[in-house]
Design a protein around this motif. Structure first.
Motif, PDB file in Angstrom:
ATOM      1  N   ASP A  91       0.859  -1.177   0.000  1.00 51.02           N
ATOM      2  CA  ASP A  91       0.000   0.000   0.000  1.00 51.02           C
ATOM      3  C   ASP A  91       0.892   1.223   0.000  1.00 51.02           C
ATOM      4  O   ASP A  91       2.111   1.118   0.101  1.00 51.02           O
ATOM      5  CB  ASP A  91      -0.914  -0.032   1.244  1.00 51.02           C
ATOM      6  N   ASP A  92       0.269   2.404  -0.082  1.00 55.66           N
ATOM      7  CA  ASP A  92       1.028   3.643  -0.027  1.00 55.66           C
ATOM      8  C   ASP A  92       0.730   4.349   1.300  1.00 55.66           C
ATOM      9  O   ASP A  92       0.223   3.719   2.237  1.00 55.66           O
ATOM     10  CB  ASP A  92       0.720   4.524  -1.237  1.00 55.66           C
ATOM     11  N   HIS A  93       1.037   5.623   1.391  1.00 49.06           N
ATOM     12  CA  HIS A  93       0.875   6.341   2.661  1.00 49.06           C
ATOM     13  C   HIS A  93      -0.583   6.389   3.124  1.00 49.06           C
ATOM     14  O   HIS A  93      -0.847   6.345   4.320  1.00 49.06           O
ATOM     15  CB  HIS A  93       1.436   7.761   2.547  1.00 49.06           C
ATOM     16  N   SER A  94      -1.497   6.457   2.204  1.00 49.46           N
ATOM     17  CA  SER A  94      -2.915   6.560   2.582  1.00 49.46           C
ATOM     18  C   SER A  94      -3.451   5.269   3.187  1.00 49.46           C
ATOM     19  O   SER A  94      -4.427   5.304   3.937  1.00 49.46           O
ATOM     20  CB  SER A  94      -3.762   6.944   1.370  1.00 49.46           C
ATOM     21  N   LEU A  95      -2.847   4.131   2.862  1.00 54.13           N
ATOM     22  CA  LEU A  95      -3.259   2.829   3.384  1.00 54.13           C
ATOM     23  C   LEU A  95      -4.744   2.527   3.153  1.00 54.13           C
ATOM     24  O   LEU A  95      -5.366   1.807   3.931  1.00 54.13           O
ATOM     25  CB  LEU A  95      -2.923   2.709   4.884  1.00 54.13           C
ATOM     26  N   HIS A  96      -5.307   3.039   2.069  1.00 55.22           N
ATOM     27  CA  HIS A  96      -6.745   2.848   1.800  1.00 55.22           C
ATOM     28  C   HIS A  96      -7.137   1.378   1.774  1.00 55.22           C
ATOM     29  O   HIS A  96      -8.126   0.992   2.400  1.00 55.22           O
ATOM     30  CB  HIS A  96      -7.134   3.508   0.474  1.00 55.22           C
ATOM     31  N   ASN A  97      -6.406   0.559   1.047  1.00 54.86           N
ATOM     32  CA  ASN A  97      -6.751  -0.864   0.958  1.00 54.86           C
ATOM     33  C   ASN A  97      -6.564  -1.565   2.293  1.00 54.86           C
ATOM     34  O   ASN A  97      -7.371  -2.397   2.694  1.00 54.86           O
ATOM     35  CB  ASN A  97      -5.907  -1.556  -0.117  1.00 54.86           C
ATOM     36  N   THR A  98      -5.499  -1.224   2.989  1.00 51.81           N
ATOM     37  CA  THR A  98      -5.182  -1.868   4.265  1.00 51.81           C
ATOM     38  C   THR A  98      -6.212  -1.535   5.330  1.00 51.81           C
ATOM     39  O   THR A  98      -6.707  -2.427   6.030  1.00 51.81           O
ATOM     40  CB  THR A  98      -3.775  -1.447   4.730  1.00 51.81           C
ATOM     41  N   VAL A  99      -6.545  -0.267   5.459  1.00 48.67           N
ATOM     42  CA  VAL A  99      -7.499   0.162   6.489  1.00 48.67           C
ATOM     43  C   VAL A  99      -8.845  -0.530   6.299  1.00 48.67           C
ATOM     44  O   VAL A  99      -9.476  -0.954   7.267  1.00 48.67           O
ATOM     45  CB  VAL A  99      -7.644   1.701   6.488  1.00 48.67           C
TER      46      VAL A  99
END
Length: 111
Positions: A91-99
């Motif tokens: 993921d990147d800094h936003s962590l959209h998929n992870t969150v």
């Protein structure tokens, strides 16, 4: 302090840094922390690192984070959090998929 009076703290990026500062200042008040791409590389923080704390900490950090680089954040986290689980995710800094994929109830309620 009784366990029911201790905090479960979640912070992302600069909020993760603020959570870390609070926990390092008052570890007896914090039951656990979940930090998402925490900005532990903030110059003032990394210049004068706090003493290590044993508060349970779970960090999620994106492998493709270009704002808070993993290779700069990791050694700081490993130095100050002695009870650390570091999850490096695609993921990147936003962590959209992870969150969206985190089981928050389990994460915050587990011992």
């Amino acid at each position: 302090m009784p366990a029911e009076k201790r905090w479960k703290v979640v912070g992302s990026s600069l909020g993760g840094l603020m959570a870390a500062i609070s926990a390092c200042s008052h570890p007896e008040r914090v039951e656990r922390m979940v930090l998402l791409a925490p900005a532990l590389i903030w110059p003032d923080f990394k210049r004068d690192l706090p003493d290590p704390v044993s508060v349970p900490v779970v960090i999620y950090h994106g492998l493709h984070d270009t704002i808070i680089p993993l290779d700069e954040m990791r050694p700081i986290a490993e130095k100050i959090f002695t009870n650390l689980i570091l999850n490096v995710v695609e993921d990147d800094h936003s962590l959209h998929n992870t969150v969206a994929a985190i089981d928050w109830r389990d994460l915050l309620d587990s011992p």
